[in-house]
Every structure is written in C-alpha cells, then in structure tokens.
Design a protein around this motif. Structure first.
Motif, PDB file in Angstrom:
ATOM      1  N   ASP A 101     -56.502-126.336  55.364  1.00 32.87           N
ATOM      2  CA  ASP A 101     -57.333-125.886  56.485  1.00 32.87           C
ATOM      3  C   ASP A 101     -57.023-124.415  56.776  1.00 32.87           C
ATOM      4  O   ASP A 101     -56.300-124.083  57.717  1.00 32.87           O
ATOM      5  CB  ASP A 101     -57.056-126.751  57.721  1.00 32.87           C
ATOM      6  N   PHE A 102     -57.590-123.541  55.972  1.00 31.38           N
ATOM      7  CA  PHE A 102     -57.243-122.132  56.112  1.00 31.38           C
ATOM      8  C   PHE A 102     -57.982-121.459  57.268  1.00 31.38           C
ATOM      9  O   PHE A 102     -57.554-120.414  57.755  1.00 31.38           O
ATOM     10  CB  PHE A 102     -57.475-121.418  54.781  1.00 31.38           C
ATOM     11  N   ASP A 103     -59.075-122.060  57.736  1.00 25.20           N
ATOM     12  CA  ASP A 103     -59.685-121.580  58.979  1.00 25.20           C
ATOM     13  C   ASP A 103     -58.761-121.893  60.153  1.00 25.20           C
ATOM     14  O   ASP A 103     -58.592-121.077  61.064  1.00 25.20           O
ATOM     15  CB  ASP A 103     -61.048-122.235  59.190  1.00 25.20           C
ATOM     16  N   GLY A 104     -58.170-123.091  60.113  1.00 23.10           N
ATOM     17  CA  GLY A 104     -57.211-123.450  61.151  1.00 23.10           C
ATOM     18  C   GLY A 104     -55.980-122.569  61.106  1.00 23.10           C
ATOM     19  O   GLY A 104     -55.384-122.263  62.140  1.00 23.10           O
ATOM     20  N   LEU A 105     -55.583-122.153  59.897  1.00 30.94           N
ATOM     21  CA  LEU A 105     -54.422-121.265  59.766  1.00 30.94           C
ATOM     22  C   LEU A 105     -54.680-119.941  60.467  1.00 30.94           C
ATOM     23  O   LEU A 105     -53.780-119.384  61.115  1.00 30.94           O
ATOM     24  CB  LEU A 105     -54.113-121.044  58.289  1.00 30.94           C
ATOM     25  N   LEU A 106     -55.897-119.441  60.353  1.00 32.45           N
ATOM     26  CA  LEU A 106     -56.251-118.183  61.023  1.00 32.45           C
ATOM     27  C   LEU A 106     -56.010-118.263  62.528  1.00 32.45           C
ATOM     28  O   LEU A 106     -55.629-117.273  63.156  1.00 32.45           O
ATOM     29  CB  LEU A 106     -57.717-117.837  60.771  1.00 32.45           C
ATOM     30  N   GLU A 107     -56.213-119.438  63.102  1.00 32.43           N
ATOM     31  CA  GLU A 107     -56.111-119.591  64.553  1.00 32.43           C
ATOM     32  C   GLU A 107     -54.680-119.466  65.067  1.00 32.43           C
ATOM     33  O   GLU A 107     -54.479-119.185  66.248  1.00 32.43           O
ATOM     34  CB  GLU A 107     -56.682-120.938  64.970  1.00 32.43           C
ATOM     35  N   ILE A 108     -53.688-119.672  64.203  1.00 36.65           N
ATOM     36  CA  ILE A 108     -52.305-119.608  64.686  1.00 36.65           C
ATOM     37  C   ILE A 108     -51.574-118.361  64.202  1.00 36.65           C
ATOM     38  O   ILE A 108     -50.398-118.186  64.491  1.00 36.65           O
ATOM     39  CB  ILE A 108     -51.510-120.864  64.243  1.00 36.65           C
ATOM     40  N   LEU A 109     -52.290-117.485  63.491  1.00 36.64           N
ATOM     41  CA  LEU A 109     -51.679-116.240  63.028  1.00 36.64           C
ATOM     42  C   LEU A 109     -52.068-115.083  63.931  1.00 36.64           C
ATOM     43  O   LEU A 109     -53.240-114.934  64.312  1.00 36.64           O
ATOM     44  CB  LEU A 109     -52.131-115.926  61.593  1.00 36.64           C
ATOM     45  N   ASP A 110     -51.096-114.258  64.279  1.00 40.87           N
ATOM     46  CA  ASP A 110     -51.390-113.022  64.976  1.00 40.87           C
ATOM     47  C   ASP A 110     -52.250-112.145  64.066  1.00 40.87           C
ATOM     48  O   ASP A 110     -52.048-112.134  62.844  1.00 40.87           O
ATOM     49  CB  ASP A 110     -50.079-112.302  65.309  1.00 40.87           C
ATOM     50  N   PRO A 111     -53.233-111.418  64.597  1.00 33.58           N
ATOM     51  CA  PRO A 111     -54.080-110.578  63.738  1.00 33.58           C
ATOM     52  C   PRO A 111     -53.295-109.602  62.867  1.00 33.58           C
ATOM     53  O   PRO A 111     -53.722-109.265  61.762  1.00 33.58           O
ATOM     54  CB  PRO A 111     -54.973-109.841  64.741  1.00 33.58           C
ATOM     55  N   GLU A 112     -52.125-109.158  63.355  1.00 34.89           N
ATOM     56  CA  GLU A 112     -51.304-108.196  62.598  1.00 34.89           C
ATOM     57  C   GLU A 112     -50.082-108.868  61.978  1.00 34.89           C
ATOM     58  O   GLU A 112     -49.058-108.222  61.749  1.00 34.89           O
ATOM     59  CB  GLU A 112     -50.854-107.051  63.522  1.00 34.89           C
ATOM     60  N   VAL A 113     -50.173-110.155  61.699  1.00 31.57           N
ATOM     61  CA  VAL A 113     -49.042-110.890  61.124  1.00 31.57           C
ATOM     62  C   VAL A 113     -48.556-110.212  59.843  1.00 31.57           C
ATOM     63  O   VAL A 113     -49.338-109.652  59.077  1.00 31.57           O
ATOM     64  CB  VAL A 113     -49.447-112.359  60.841  1.00 31.57           C
ATOM     65  N   VAL A 114     -47.232-110.257  59.645  1.00 29.95           N
ATOM     66  CA  VAL A 114     -46.612-109.675  58.452  1.00 29.95           C
ATOM     67  C   VAL A 114     -45.947-110.787  57.645  1.00 29.95           C
ATOM     68  O   VAL A 114     -45.171-111.571  58.192  1.00 29.95           O
ATOM     69  CB  VAL A 114     -45.559-108.607  58.831  1.00 29.95           C
ATOM     70  N   TRP A 115     -46.269-110.846  56.353  1.00 27.15           N
ATOM     71  CA  TRP A 115     -45.666-111.811  55.433  1.00 27.15           C
ATOM     72  C   TRP A 115     -44.794-111.039  54.456  1.00 27.15           C
ATOM     73  O   TRP A 115     -45.269-110.174  53.741  1.00 27.15           O
ATOM     74  CB  TRP A 115     -46.769-112.573  54.706  1.00 27.15           C
ATOM     75  N   ARG A 116     -43.498-111.376  54.418  1.00 27.04           N
ATOM     76  CA  ARG A 116     -42.595-110.806  53.419  1.00 27.04           C
ATOM     77  C   ARG A 116     -42.113-111.931  52.519  1.00 27.04           C
ATOM     78  O   ARG A 116     -41.698-112.980  53.012  1.00 27.04           O
ATOM     79  CB  ARG A 116     -41.388-110.133  54.091  1.00 27.04           C
ATOM     80  N   SER A 117     -42.171-111.714  51.208  1.00 29.76           N
ATOM     81  CA  SER A 117     -41.694-112.741  50.282  1.00 29.76           C
ATOM     82  C   SER A 117     -40.698-112.123  49.316  1.00 29.76           C
ATOM     83  O   SER A 117     -40.940-111.054  48.757  1.00 29.76           O
ATOM     84  CB  SER A 117     -42.855-113.394  49.533  1.00 29.76           C
ATOM     85  N   ASP A 118     -39.561-112.796  49.160  1.00 28.76           N
ATOM     86  CA  ASP A 118     -38.460-112.313  48.338  1.00 28.76           C
ATOM     87  C   ASP A 118     -38.356-113.180  47.086  1.00 28.76           C
ATOM     88  O   ASP A 118     -37.860-114.297  47.126  1.00 28.76           O
ATOM     89  CB  ASP A 118     -37.154-112.374  49.156  1.00 28.76           C
TER      90      ASP A 118
END
Length: 290
Positions: A184-201
């Motif tokens: 549910d990636f539309d639902g995922l949008l609803e809980i993310l801040d518009p400026e969310v930052v994802w870092r992956s190591d």
C-alpha cells in the motif's frame, strides 16, 4: 590483581561509553575486553577511584581507535551508519539506551572530530569532569570545555527533532510496516513527512542507495524497489527495539538477507529512515532469537 567485582559493577557503563564513541558493537566489545585485561594486570590498590580509572582507560582506547576509523570511513561506499543494537523489547540489557545512542544521533556525532565527540559523550552523557576528559584527549580542561561546547552546539543544530511519545513512534512504525508489507504505497505516503530522508548503508557489500534519498515520493519509489528483492513467501518482518526505540527488522532466511530499520518520528510522521543492510554490520545479531 584488581577486583573482578569492581569491574563488573562498571561493565554496562563502559560498554555504553565505548559504543557511543565508536558507533560499533564489535569495537565496543573489544574495548571492554581490553579494558578488562588491563584491569586484571593492575596491582591491588593501584586505582583509588576504579570508576575514574576504568573510564579513562576505555575512553583512551576508543579515542585512539576513532582516529583510524575515520580514515576508513572516508573511503566507505555510500552513507555510513552505526552498527544497530536490536532487542526484542525494552532497553538493551548492557546499557540503558537513550536519545544519545539513536542511529540518527550517532550519525550526527560522526560529523564531529574525534576530540569533540569524545568530549561531548563523556561530559554531556556520562558527566565525566573536564579534568578527566583532558587526560583522555591530551588537551587542557579549558580546551576540553570548548570542545564539548562546540560539539553541543552542532548536535543541537543538526540532530533531528523527534517525538518523545513512544506510542506515537510505535504507531508510525506499525503503519510503515503495514504499508510496505501490503504493497500500500499510497498509504505509505500518508505517514511520511514530505521532506523525509532515507539513508541506507550497504557498504558496497549489497545493493543500497549511494546517496540519501530525500522526499516522500522518492522514498516510496525506493521502498517499492527494495521490497521486490525479498521473497514474500520466506520473508518475515519483526518490530523490535532498535537502539532504544521501536524499529523494524526484515529477514529472509532463504535469501540470507536482513535489513534493520531505525526511524525518527515527529508529529506522527516519519522524518528519517536509517536502513542498515551491510551484512558485516549485522553479524553480531542473533536473528534466530529476535
């Protein structure tokens, strides 16, 4: 030989100091072991203040180690994140974890000089006097005071603001899990801040974003690609404590893949996602017990 009881009384605190300075579970455990060996060799009665002596020893070991570690991290492939501490529930049993040991905070501490980081952690987190810290970093007490002050200003400016409400944090993590597992990636949008930052190591060991992913729509697209790499029939997801806050562990035992997620949450929205996928940084985890 120095008293074992005295050392065991300080073990949790020593591990906490070492982990915060190095950002590495393995390095922290090595430092505790080396401190124990030095304590064993100390003649009886040599240390009038065991806590002060042990703090100085382990801090020097970690301060010296941090200098060489910085050189390695400058050539690291992609974002560098600390080795996560994962437990089933509640604080990690070796040391009480708090905001100073969250993955987002430790990432900020990486931007400090070794002397600034050591001074800040010892003084602001563990209340070590400036005079004792001066012996660790080879500076005067006044210089150490300035180091800690400079580090404190930078931490305040750069550390992400986050919710102190564990319930709010947990609800956001549960919503993230439900959305990605259900596609549910539309639902995922609803809980993310518009400026969310994802870092992956990934450390160059496995596929991961070489640069931070910024913005809710980009993070959603990246999440979609990430989930395609897991077999839904063999993968399982676990909500666990990651460095003292609700986080997430994805495990695919067949494909031998694992990801540990830590989150920063503000106002019910996820503002930062730190994903550790480098298998070398997950070797210390007993996945079967999670």
């Amino acid at each position: 030989m120095a008293d074992l009881t005295e050392f065991e009384r300080e073990r949790k605190r020593l591990w906490g100091i070492a982990y915060r300075i190095t950002g590495s579970v393995a390095d922290a455990e090595d430092a505790v072991q080396e401190t124990w060996l030095r304590w064993q060799r100390l003649p009886d009665g040599e240390a009038n203040d065991p806590r002060s002596y042990l703090t100085t020893v382990i801090s020097r070991l970690c301060y010296d180690q941090l200098g060489s570690a910085r050189a390695r991290r400058e050539s690291y492939v992609g974002p560098w994140l600390p080795e996560p501490v994962v437990t089933e529930s509640g604080p990690e049993d070796r040391v009480t974890l708090d905001e100073s040991v969250g993955l987002a905070m430790l990432t900020v501490l990486e931007r400090l000089t070794p002397a600034e980081r050591t001074a800040f952690i010892l003084h602001d987190v563990f209340a070590v006097p400036f005079k004792e810290i001066a012996d660790v970093v080879g500076r005067t007490p006044d210089s150490v005071r300035q180091l800690a002050s400079r580090a404190r200003r930078r931490v305040r400016a750069e550390a992400p603001s986050r919710s102190v409400d564990r319930g709010e944090h947990r609800r956001a993590v549960d919503a993230f899990l439900s959305a990605v597992m259900g596609g549910d990636f539309d639902g995922l949008l609803e809980i993310l801040d518009p400026e969310v930052v994802w870092r992956s190591d990934g450390g160059g060991k496995v596929t991961a974003a070489r640069l931070p992913v910024i913005g809710d729509e980009k993070v959603v697209r990246f999440s979609r690609r990430l989930m395609r790499a897991f077999d839904p029939d063999t993968m399982h997801a676990l909500v666990r404590e990651v460095n003292g806050s609700p986080g997430l562990v994805l495990v695919d035992p067949v494909g031998e893949r694992c990801i540990v997620f830590a989150f920063s949450v503000r106002g019910g929205l996820i503002t930062e996602i730190d994903a550790v996928v480098n298998p070398e940084k997950l070797r210390h985890l007993d996945l079967g017990s999670l």
